[in-house]
Design a protein around this motif. Structure first.
Motif, PDB file in Angstrom:
ATOM      1  N   ARG A 148       0.836  -1.665  -0.453  1.00 34.53           N
ATOM      2  CA  ARG A 148      -0.055  -0.159   0.312  1.00 34.53           C
ATOM      3  C   ARG A 148       0.883   0.997  -0.018  1.00 34.53           C
ATOM      4  NH1 ARG A 148      -3.801  -2.424   4.703  1.00 34.53           N
ATOM      5  NH2 ARG A 148      -4.934  -3.850   3.252  1.00 34.53           N
ATOM      6  N   ARG A 149       0.342   2.140  -0.518  1.00 32.35           N
ATOM      7  CA  ARG A 149       1.114   3.678  -0.496  1.00 32.35           C
ATOM      8  C   ARG A 149       0.951   4.355   0.813  1.00 32.35           C
ATOM      9  NH1 ARG A 149       3.095   7.317  -5.413  1.00 32.35           N
ATOM     10  NH2 ARG A 149       2.296   4.891  -6.605  1.00 32.35           N
ATOM     11  N   VAL A 150       1.496   4.270   0.873  1.00 32.00           N
ATOM     12  CA  VAL A 150       1.514   5.454   2.472  1.00 32.00           C
ATOM     13  C   VAL A 150       2.406   6.944   2.587  1.00 32.00           C
ATOM     14  CG1 VAL A 150       2.822   5.142   4.458  1.00 32.00           C
ATOM     15  CG2 VAL A 150       2.201   3.303   4.025  1.00 32.00           C
ATOM     16  N   ARG A 151       1.852   7.942   2.557  1.00 32.06           N
ATOM     17  CA  ARG A 151       2.407   9.138   2.811  1.00 32.06           C
ATOM     18  C   ARG A 151       2.548   9.871   3.833  1.00 32.06           C
ATOM     19  NH1 ARG A 151      -1.498  13.471  -0.350  1.00 32.06           N
ATOM     20  NH2 ARG A 151      -2.345  11.824  -2.210  1.00 32.06           N
ATOM     21  N   VAL A 152       3.968  10.179   3.235  1.00 34.29           N
ATOM     22  CA  VAL A 152       5.326  10.235   4.712  1.00 34.29           C
ATOM     23  C   VAL A 152       5.722  12.298   4.097  1.00 34.29           C
ATOM     24  CG1 VAL A 152       6.744   9.663   6.011  1.00 34.29           C
ATOM     25  CG2 VAL A 152       5.638   8.301   5.055  1.00 34.29           C
ATOM     26  N   SER A 153       5.682  13.005   4.879  1.00 34.63           N
ATOM     27  CA  SER A 153       6.031  13.886   4.862  1.00 34.63           C
ATOM     28  C   SER A 153       7.172  14.221   4.606  1.00 34.63           C
ATOM     29  CB  SER A 153       5.547  14.763   5.733  1.00 34.63           C
ATOM     30  OG  SER A 153       5.939  14.373   6.928  1.00 34.63           O
ATOM     31  N   ALA A 198       8.646  13.390   8.063  1.00 32.63           N
ATOM     32  CA  ALA A 198       9.119  12.489   9.000  1.00 32.63           C
ATOM     33  C   ALA A 198       9.894  11.637   8.108  1.00 32.63           C
ATOM     34  CB  ALA A 198       7.922  12.276   8.175  1.00 32.63           C
ATOM     35  N   MET A 199      10.308  11.933   6.781  1.00 31.84           N
ATOM     36  CA  MET A 199      11.136  10.450   6.156  1.00 31.84           C
ATOM     37  C   MET A 199      12.526  10.838   6.605  1.00 31.84           C
ATOM     38  SD  MET A 199      10.891  10.613   1.949  1.00 31.84           S
ATOM     39  CE  MET A 199       9.419  10.441   1.588  1.00 31.84           C
ATOM     40  N   LEU A 200      12.759  12.819   6.781  1.00 32.72           N
ATOM     41  CA  LEU A 200      14.215  13.081   7.471  1.00 32.72           C
ATOM     42  C   LEU A 200      14.791  12.424   8.221  1.00 32.72           C
ATOM     43  CD1 LEU A 200      14.513  17.049   5.806  1.00 32.72           C
ATOM     44  CD2 LEU A 200      15.487  14.707   5.066  1.00 32.72           C
ATOM     45  N   ARG A 201      12.898  12.355   9.815  1.00 35.28           N
ATOM     46  CA  ARG A 201      13.463  11.941  10.427  1.00 35.28           C
ATOM     47  C   ARG A 201      13.313  10.467  10.608  1.00 35.28           C
ATOM     48  NH1 ARG A 201       8.745  13.671  12.539  1.00 35.28           N
ATOM     49  NH2 ARG A 201       8.018  15.619  11.704  1.00 35.28           N
ATOM     50  N   ALA A 202      13.067   9.637   9.772  1.00 32.15           N
ATOM     51  CA  ALA A 202      13.047   8.709   9.473  1.00 32.15           C
ATOM     52  C   ALA A 202      15.149   7.809   9.283  1.00 32.15           C
ATOM     53  CB  ALA A 202      11.973   7.706   8.832  1.00 32.15           C
ATOM     54  N   LEU A 203      15.440   8.812   8.525  1.00 35.23           N
ATOM     55  CA  LEU A 203      16.905   8.518   7.596  1.00 35.23           C
ATOM     56  C   LEU A 203      18.041   8.976   8.858  1.00 35.23           C
ATOM     57  CD1 LEU A 203      15.441   9.611   3.950  1.00 35.23           C
ATOM     58  CD2 LEU A 203      16.205   7.720   5.034  1.00 35.23           C
ATOM     59  N   LEU A 204      18.047  10.732   9.092  1.00 32.20           N
ATOM     60  CA  LEU A 204      18.259  10.600   9.822  1.00 32.20           C
ATOM     61  C   LEU A 204      18.572  10.290  11.483  1.00 32.20           C
ATOM     62  CD1 LEU A 204      18.680  14.126   8.211  1.00 32.20           C
ATOM     63  CD2 LEU A 204      19.931  12.261   7.837  1.00 32.20           C
ATOM     64  N   GLY A 205      17.406   9.576  11.976  1.00 27.83           N
ATOM     65  CA  GLY A 205      16.671  10.190  13.413  1.00 27.83           C
ATOM     66  C   GLY A 205      16.521  11.292  14.051  1.00 27.83           C
ATOM     67  N   SER A 206      16.361  10.744  15.286  1.00 27.70           N
ATOM     68  CA  SER A 206      15.676  11.967  15.940  1.00 27.70           C
ATOM     69  C   SER A 206      16.737  13.497  16.442  1.00 27.70           C
ATOM     70  CB  SER A 206      14.664  11.276  17.424  1.00 27.70           C
ATOM     71  OG  SER A 206      15.930  10.937  18.263  1.00 27.70           O
TER      72      SER A 206
END
Length: 166
Positions: free
Chosen positions: A93-98, A101-109
C-alpha cells in the motif's frame, strides 16, 4: 590468452579421441572372418547377436531409469510450485509520508531539519498577470491576411518592440 585456450581445447579433444579408441579396442576385438568355415561364421553371428541383445537390454534399462527420474523431477517441481503458490504476498500500500517525517526516519531524531518547501516559494498575484495581457478576440482570418507577406512580418516585429518600450 585465446591461443592458450585453443591449445588446451585441442589437447583435451585429442585426449578424448585417444581414450575413445583405447576403450573401443579393449571392448571390441578385431573381427577375423578369413578362413572360417560356415559353421564358425554362424557361431560368430550368434555370439554377436547375443552381445547386441545384452547391450539393447542395458540401453532400455538406462532409458527407463532416465524417464523415471525426469518424471520424478517434474513432479517435485510441481510440488514446489504448489507450495510457493499457497503463500500469497500481500499487495503493498502507498503510504503518505511528509518530507519532515522522512528525514526524521533517515537521519534519526538527533537532527532537527525542517523542510518546509512552500515557505521558500515566491508568491505571485494572478490579478497582475491577467491585467498585463488583455485578450483580443477577433476573426482569425483577418489576422492571417494582415500578417501575410513582408508587411505582416514588419508589423509583428513592431508589435514585439512596442510593449517593451512603453
Amino acid at each position: 590468452m585465446l591461443a592458450k585456450a585453443k591449445e588446451c581445447w585441442e589437447q583435451e579433444h585429442e585426449e578424448r579421441e585417444a581414450e575413445k579408441r583405447r576403450y573401443l579396442a579393449e571392448r571390441i576385438p578385431a573381427l577375423q572372418t578369413r578362413g572360417l568355415s560356415l559353421s564358425a561364421l554362424q557361431d560368430l553371428c550368434r555370439d554377436l547377436h547375443a552381445k547386441v541383445e545384452v547391450v539393447d537390454e542395458e540401453r532400455y534399462d538406462i532409458e527407463a531409469k532416465c524417464l523415471h527420474n525426469t518424471r520424478e523431477i517434474k513432479d517435485l517441481k510441481l510440488k514446489v510450485l504448489d507450495l510457493r503458490g499457497k503463500f500469497k504476498r500481500p499487495p503493498l500500500r502507498r503510504v503518505r509520508v511528509s518530507a519532515d517525517a522522512m528525514l526524521r526516519a533517515l537521519l534519526g531524531s538527533k537532527h532537527k531539519v525542517s523542510m518546509d518547501l512552500r515557505a521558500n516559494l515566491k508568491s505571485v498575484k494572478k490579478e497582475d498577470t491577467e491585467k498585463e495581457r488583455p485578450v483580443e478576440v477577433g476573426d482569425w482570418r483577418k489576422n492571417v491576411e494582415a500578417m501575410s507577406g513582408m508587411e505582416g512580418r514588419k508589423k509583428m516585429f513592431d508589435a514585439a518592440k512596442s510593449p517593451t518600450s512603453q
